[in-house]
Design an enzyme around this catalytic site. Sequence first.
Site, short mmCIF file in Angstrom:
data_model
loop_
_atom_site.label_atom_id
_atom_site.label_comp_id
_atom_site.label_asym_id
_atom_site.label_seq_id
_atom_site.Cartn_x
_atom_site.Cartn_y
_atom_site.Cartn_z
N GLY A 186 66.40 7.78 32.01
CA GLY A 186 66.86 6.81 33.28
C GLY A 186 65.87 5.82 33.72
O GLY A 186 64.93 5.73 33.38
N CYS A 187 66.60 4.88 34.68
CA CYS A 187 65.83 3.63 34.84
C CYS A 187 64.82 4.10 35.57
O CYS A 187 63.76 3.72 35.40
CB CYS A 187 66.78 2.85 35.51
SG CYS A 187 67.87 3.15 36.90
N TYR A 188 64.96 4.79 36.75
CA TYR A 188 64.03 5.20 37.57
C TYR A 188 62.84 5.83 36.83
O TYR A 188 61.79 5.90 37.23
CB TYR A 188 64.56 5.96 38.74
CG TYR A 188 64.95 5.32 39.97
CD1 TYR A 188 64.41 4.21 40.64
CD2 TYR A 188 66.44 5.61 40.32
CE1 TYR A 188 64.95 3.44 41.63
CE2 TYR A 188 66.95 4.86 41.31
CZ TYR A 188 66.23 3.96 41.96
OH TYR A 188 67.00 3.19 43.19
N ALA A 189 63.31 6.99 36.09
CA ALA A 189 62.56 7.63 35.50
C ALA A 189 61.58 7.05 34.30
O ALA A 189 60.36 7.39 34.13
CB ALA A 189 63.26 8.74 34.46
N ALA A 214 60.45 3.88 34.82
CA ALA A 214 59.51 3.08 35.59
C ALA A 214 58.50 4.15 35.95
O ALA A 214 57.23 3.90 36.04
CB ALA A 214 59.94 2.43 36.79
#
Lengths: 345, 345, 345, 345
Positions: free
Chosen positions: B148-151, B153
Site C-alpha cells: 500500500g502507498c502509506y505502508a 512510505a
Amino acid sequence: MNVAIIGPTGYVGIELLRLLYKHPHVNIHSIHSSSKVDTPLHEYFPHVHGMLSLQLEEIDVEKIAKACDVVFFATPSGIAKELALPFIDKGIRIIDLSGDFRLQEEGMYEQWYKNQPAPMSYVQQAVYGLSEWNKENIRDANVLSNPGCYATAALLGLAPLLVHGVIEEDSIVIDAKSGVSGAGKSPTMMTHFPETNENIKIYRMNEHQHIPEIEQQLAKWNKNVAPITFSTHLLPVTRGIMATMYGKVKKEESIERLINLYKECYQDCSFVRIQEKGIYPSIKQVYGSNCCDIGIAYDERTSRVTIVSVIDNVMKGAAGQAVQNFNIMYGLDERTGLDFLPIFP
Amino acid sequence: MNVAIIGPTGYVGIELLRLLYKHPHVNIHSIHSSSKVDTPLHEYFPHVHGMLSLQLEEIDVEKIAKACDVVFFATPSGIAKELALPFIDKGIRIIDLSGDFRLQEEGMYEQWYKNQPAPMSYVQQAVYGLSEWNKENIRDANVLSNPGCYATAALLGLAPLLVHGVIEEDSIVIDAKSGVSGAGKSPTMMTHFPETNENIKIYRMNEHQHIPEIEQQLAKWNKNVAPITFSTHLLPVTRGIMATMYGKVKKEESIERLINLYKECYQDCSFVRIQEKGIYPSIKQVYGSNCCDIGIAYDERTSRVTIVSVIDNVMKGAAGQAVQNFNIMYGLDERTGLDFLPIFP
Amino acid sequence: MNVAIIGPTGYVGIELLRLLYKHPHVNIHSIHSSSKVDTPLHEYFPHVHGMLSLQLEEIDVEKIAKACDVVFFATPSGIAKELALPFIDKGIRIIDLSGDFRLQEEGMYEQWYKNQPAPMSYVQQAVYGLSEWNKENIRDANVLSNPGCYATAALLGLAPLLVHGVIEEDSIVIDAKSGVSGAGKSPTMMTHFPETNENIKIYRMNEHQHIPEIEQQLAKWNKNVAPITFSTHLLPVTRGIMATMYGKVKKEESIERLINLYKECYQDCSFVRIQEKGIYPSIKQVYGSNCCDIGIAYDERTSRVTIVSVIDNVMKGAAGQAVQNFNIMYGLDERTGLDFLPIFP
Amino acid sequence: MNVAIIGPTGYVGIELLRLLYKHPHVNIHSIHSSSKVDTPLHEYFPHVHGMLSLQLEEIDVEKIAKACDVVFFATPSGIAKELALPFIDKGIRIIDLSGDFRLQEEGMYEQWYKNQPAPMSYVQQAVYGLSEWNKENIRDANVLSNPGCYATAALLGLAPLLVHGVIEEDSIVIDAKSGVSGAGKSPTMMTHFPETNENIKIYRMNEHQHIPEIEQQLAKWNKNVAPITFSTHLLPVTRGIMATMYGKVKKEESIERLINLYKECYQDCSFVRIQEKGIYPSIKQVYGSNCCDIGIAYDERTSRVTIVSVIDNVMKGAAGQAVQNFNIMYGLDERTGLDFLPIFP
C-alpha cells in the site's frame, strides 16, 4: 474606543482592520508604519479600495497616545519590544500580536528568537492572551501579549488533558500544519507559488519559536510537563492551522469520557467547538472565523489519545483572538465584532 | 515480455501504462475491464489520445494466460482476490496492486477491509513486494502483493530504526498525509473540489487498512513491536504522501549516527535518498518518480527521533513499485523503465 | 552529441536537464552560470539529488566551444544577446530559449523588451523554431531561436486559420492563461503563494513581449494580418498555458470542415493533437509532455470560430520544443527523448 | 422581516444563511427541503455547528406563507418554476436565485435549459434583479429573479459600453472563468479534485444558459446588439468569476474617457468599484464580498476595449445580490448586511 494600529500592511494587520471596521465599539483612529508613510492603504491591499480610505501615518507617540485608548501592534517579532515601550510608559494599553512579550523566562527569547528581548520589567507586565484560559488576567491587562497561531491551536487542544492529568507528561507529540499566510506577506523562495503549490514541506523542525511559548503555558497547567516534540509543516493553502496531537493516557480511558471532559472544559466558550465522537474538524470549517474546533480520538490498541485542533491562523491565531482579548479587556461580550459564521466553501 | 493489465481505468492503472509504455522489455499485450469492454482508453483518459491506442477488452482467462507472461491487477481491493485465482492456478505470474494478498494472518483482512478474504492458500503464496527489503523473495514470486502507498512510505522510513532496535517498540506515532489521487477516480463528497481545496481533513483515524499491513511487516523486523498510532490526512494536492513519524530512542543518540545508519541501510537502493542533516524532503521533490526520500531529525530535549518519508503515492506507492518488482522478478536492473528524474516544478 | 547548458538553475533549465538526461544521443557535458559557480545543482533543486551530480561551472567560451556541439541558453531575456555571440562566431550551434533572437524587425526588441537588442547581424542569422511550421529552416540553423510559450500556443492554434485565409485578418482576440512557472524562479509579490492561490490575475494587458513575436509569424502566413488583441492571465497552477482564441470567419463555415482543415495541417505532426467535435483540451492533459492539443468550436449564431490551444509552458513552450528543434537540427526523429505520455493525474 | 429559505443545503443556500444570520432586519424563520426533512443543517455544513441550529423542514406552503414575508429559493434551476407558484399566488414575495424566471421570451428557457419553463404568466411578473440597473422595478417586485453569476459579471462590465453606444454591437467576445463552487455541491467527474486541480477546462462552449440572459439584458440597453460569443472556463479555485470582455470601439477613444464613463455610470453604486488606469482586478480582491470590480483597457493598436469584471460568484453572483435586492425591495439601504470588507488573503 479609539484605536491605532501599527503595522497594518501585513496579513495580520489587514485582518485586524477587517474586524475593527465592523466592530460596534471601535473607531479606527489611525494606522501607522515606520517606513511607508503617506501611502493610502489600498495600494497595499486593492481589496479595500473605496471602502477603507486610510492613509499610513508615521508613528508619533505623543499624538497617538493622546487620541487613542489602545494600540495594536501587528508588526513582526522584534518591533514591538522597542516601539511599544513608550506607550506602556504612558499607560496606554497595548495589544501585541508578535512574540515580543510572550516569553517570561529570562534567556528564552534570545534562545528561540535569536534576538535581544524587551526589557524584562516590561515583559513581566504582559498578560498572555489565551482568551479561554486567562480571562481574569486579561481583563486588567495593560500589556496584552496575544498568543502565537500554533500555540493557540496546540494549547486549546491540549489544555483539558494537562489540566486534568489525563496523559503522561512526557508523551506529547504535536504534528502541526499551517497555511502559507502564516509566513507573512514578504515573498521568499519558501512561499514562491511553484515551490509551495502541490507540495507539503517541513520547516524549523523542533526549532519553532512557538515551542517555548507552548511549554511555558503547559507548565502552568501541569508542572511535570516534559519538553514537547513539535514539527511544523507548510500546507499549500492560504489560511488555516491543524495541530494533530498525540499523548499516552495514564489509565484506561473511554472516548465518551474524554469528549465529556472537553465539553465541560469549554462549555462557556463561544469559540471552541467540540466535535462529536468519530468526527474530526477540517481547517476549512473555521475559515474566516474565530472558532477553534477540536476533535478527539482514543485508540484502545495503543492507549493513545489523538487531538485534532483547527483554527484560522489569521483569526483565532492572530487578529480574531486579539479582538476577543480587546473585548475582554473592555468588559464587552467576547463575541462582539466576531459573531459571524465561517465562510464556506 | 507480454503483459496484461486488469483495471487500467483508475489512476494507478493509467500510471502503470505510462511506465510500461516506455519499458524496454515490455509489450502491453492487452488491457481489461469487467464492465467497460470495447471502449478506447482515451475516452477515460484524454491525455493518451493519439499515443496509446488501446481498447478495453473483456477478461478471458484462457486467452490472456496464453498470450501473457504476467498479469497486473490495478483494481480496487476486493477484485483480485477472485479474478486472480484462475491465473495463479495456471501458473501465470500476477502482480496485485490492491490489498487482497497483503494480510497473511487469518481474520485480519475481514477485520480491516470489512470483506471476505481470498482463500488463505493463495494468500500464503503471495510475496510482499516492499522492494528494498524483500528482494530475494520477490525474485521468485508467482503472486506478488504490491504494498500500500502509506505502508511503503511508513515502512521504508521506519525500517532502520526497527531492524536495528533504535527506538522503543511502543513509541511509534505515524502522522501521514496523502494527496487526493490516493482516493481513486470516483468522485465523492470527500474529493469534491470545493470541499478539498484550501482544506486538510482527517479520515479513518486509527482505522486505515494499511495499519495491519505496516504492523505485520514491522513485526518481521522486530517481534516486540506494539500497535502503532496512525492518522491519515487528506492534503489538497493531487499526488504525494508524507509520513511524519515519531519514536523514542532507547539510548542516547546523535543525529550523525542516525543518518549514517540510514545511509548504510539504503546504500544499494537506487530509489531511496537519505537527506543530509537539517534537510527534510518535500513531496514535490519526488513527483512522478519512484523515489522515496527520507529526512531524519533527533531532538535531544525529548529523546525523540522524527522521520520524514515522502513518496509519490501513484509511483513508489503503487505503479512505480510494481514495475520495480516486475524488474526484480525478471532479473532486470530494478531501475529499468524507472530511471528518469522527478518532474519539477 | 555533447551539449552545454547555460542557465540551468531556472525552471526551463532544469526541465531541459530532465529531458537531456534521458536523451539517447546526448551527453550533458557541462552546466554553466555566471554567478553561481562551483555549487552542486542539487542545492538549487533537491529533486535531482543522487541522480544528477552536476556542478555549476563558469562560462569559459574556449573550453565549452572545444568540447560541445551545441550550447543551450536557458537564461532570461537579455543574457544570450551578449553571451551567445562568441559561440556563434566560433560556429558553435546555439539554441536560445529566451526572446533575444526572436524579433527580426529593427526597433521591436527595444520597444517590447525595453532593452538593447543583440546586433542585427546576429539576429538575422537566427531561425525561428516553431518546429511544426519551420522544419526546413530549423534543420540548418546555427542560431536557433526557440519560440515563447504564449507564442507557441497561440501560433499553433491560429496557423491553419491564417494560412488558409479562414478568418478576417483584423478579428483576432487571444485570451491567454498561464501557470506561474512561466514567471520564473525568483520570488515576487506577483508569485507569492497567498496572493496567487485562489486567484486569477491580469498582467501586461496588451503589452506582453510575445505580441510582436506572434504578429511577426502571423504576417509570414498572411500579410494582411492586423494587430492582435492579447491579454494574459496568471492562473493558480504551476504548469500549463491555455490560449482561447477568437476570430470571425470570412464566409460560412462548418465545424466539420474546420476540424478537417486542422487535421490535414497537422497530420504529420506527432505532438499536435486535434480534438474531435465538441471536445476541448484542458491543460492537465498535456502536463509534462511536448504535446499541443487543439480544440475547435464554430458558432453559427456569431460566425465566430473559437480555438482552444493548450501546452505545458515548460515543455512545448520551452524545453520540450528546444529538444524537438535539437532533434530536427541533427536529423533525428523529432520525438527522440520526447516520446513519453503526459503524466496524469 | 421573517424569511424562509428553500434549498439551504447547496453552496448558494448556505451563503444566504451566512448573510441573513447577520442581517439586522431579518429573522430566519425556517429552512426547507423537499428531500432532507428533519436533519440538522450542521450535518450538511459542519462549519455552522453550534452557531446556526436550524433543522430542515418540509415545504408546507400554508405554514410558510402565514409566517413569512419573503421566501428565497436557493434551489437548482427547474425547482422554483413549480414550487414558487403557490407562494406567488398567495402574494408572498419570492426571490428566486435560479434561472427559472429569467428568460422572458417564449421558447428560450426550453432551448437553453432543455426543460419546460414556468408558466409565462408567472415569468412575466418577474423582475430581473440586476441591482445597479433595475432599482426602480426591483423596489416593487413580487417575483424577483436574481441574475446568474456569469450574467452579473458580464452585464455590469458591459453596460456602460452598450448603454452609451461605445462599441460595435456585433463585436462582443466574453471569455469567462469561474471557480468550482459555481458547479454546485454535488460531486461529479468535472469537479473531482484530481481532475480539476492544476487544471483549467472549457465547458459548454457557446452553449451556456447564461447566454440568452445576457443577450436579453443587452438588448434592453441597445437593441442592435448581435449574438455574443461566450466561453466558460473552470478555474481551480473555489470562488470567483472573472469575465474578460472584448469589443471594437465605433470611433477613436481614450482610456481616460472610458474610465470616466464607467465612473459616472457607477458613481452611486456602493458595490461597483472602477479601477484606475493600468490596474486590473483579480478575483481574490472581492472574495466573500458583494463587490464587482471592473478594470478597463483600451488598445490603440487594435481599437479594441478590454473589460475585466470580477465578482465572487456565491456573493454578487448569487446570495449577496439576492440580499441587495431584498434590501431594495424593502426600502433599506442596499448595503444593509453587506457592508463588510472582502476577506484577504
